[in-house]
Write a protein that holds these residues in place. Sequence first.
Motif, short mmCIF file in Angstrom:
data_model
loop_
_atom_site.label_atom_id
_atom_site.label_comp_id
_atom_site.label_asym_id
_atom_site.label_seq_id
_atom_site.Cartn_x
_atom_site.Cartn_y
_atom_site.Cartn_z
N VAL A 272 0.87 -1.04 0.17
CA VAL A 272 -0.05 0.21 -0.03
C VAL A 272 0.71 1.46 0.13
O VAL A 272 2.10 1.12 0.31
N ARG A 273 0.35 2.39 -0.69
CA ARG A 273 1.12 3.63 -0.50
C ARG A 273 0.41 4.63 0.70
O ARG A 273 -0.82 4.91 0.63
N GLN B 239 -9.10 2.87 4.42
CA GLN B 239 -8.96 4.37 4.91
C GLN B 239 -8.46 5.02 3.58
O GLN B 239 -7.27 5.54 3.57
N THR B 240 -9.39 5.33 2.66
CA THR B 240 -9.11 5.97 1.46
C THR B 240 -8.56 7.32 1.50
O THR B 240 -8.01 7.67 0.32
N THR B 241 -8.65 8.13 2.48
CA THR B 241 -7.75 9.35 2.38
C THR B 241 -6.48 9.18 3.04
O THR B 241 -5.68 10.17 3.08
N THR B 242 -6.04 8.13 3.56
CA THR B 242 -4.77 8.06 4.14
C THR B 242 -3.96 6.78 3.42
O THR B 242 -2.48 7.20 3.14
N TRP B 243 -4.48 5.61 2.81
CA TRP B 243 -3.65 4.74 2.08
C TRP B 243 -4.53 4.26 0.59
O TRP B 243 -5.53 4.52 0.56
N GLU B 244 -3.48 4.00 -0.28
CA GLU B 244 -4.02 3.46 -1.49
C GLU B 244 -3.37 2.28 -1.71
O GLU B 244 -2.06 1.87 -1.69
N PRO B 245 -4.30 1.26 -2.63
CA PRO B 245 -3.62 0.01 -2.95
C PRO B 245 -2.65 0.19 -3.95
O PRO B 245 -2.74 0.89 -4.75
#
Length: 80
Positions: free
Chosen positions: A4-5, A41-47
């Motif tokens: 994840v980023r 947690q779409t505002t913190t991590w992206e796949p």
Amino acid sequence: MARVRFIGPEPVTVPELGGREIQPDEIVAVPDERFDGYVCQTTTWEPVEEPALRGEHGPETVAFTGAETVAPKKTTRKER
């Protein structure tokens, strides 16, 4: 392991990753079973890389023995 980023604005410490400080835009490896806990947690991590599939149909493969497909016998209630 999945990856994840971190897309947050400033560094964070992630206890689950050994207390590591993660920098903005850093890509980290996370346990496959915890992947959803990060990317929800779409505002913190992206796949970046989803968990590896296990088996032919993914991690939730279920084997049936055949007994599950047999219809149960119907019983009737005798009247008095």
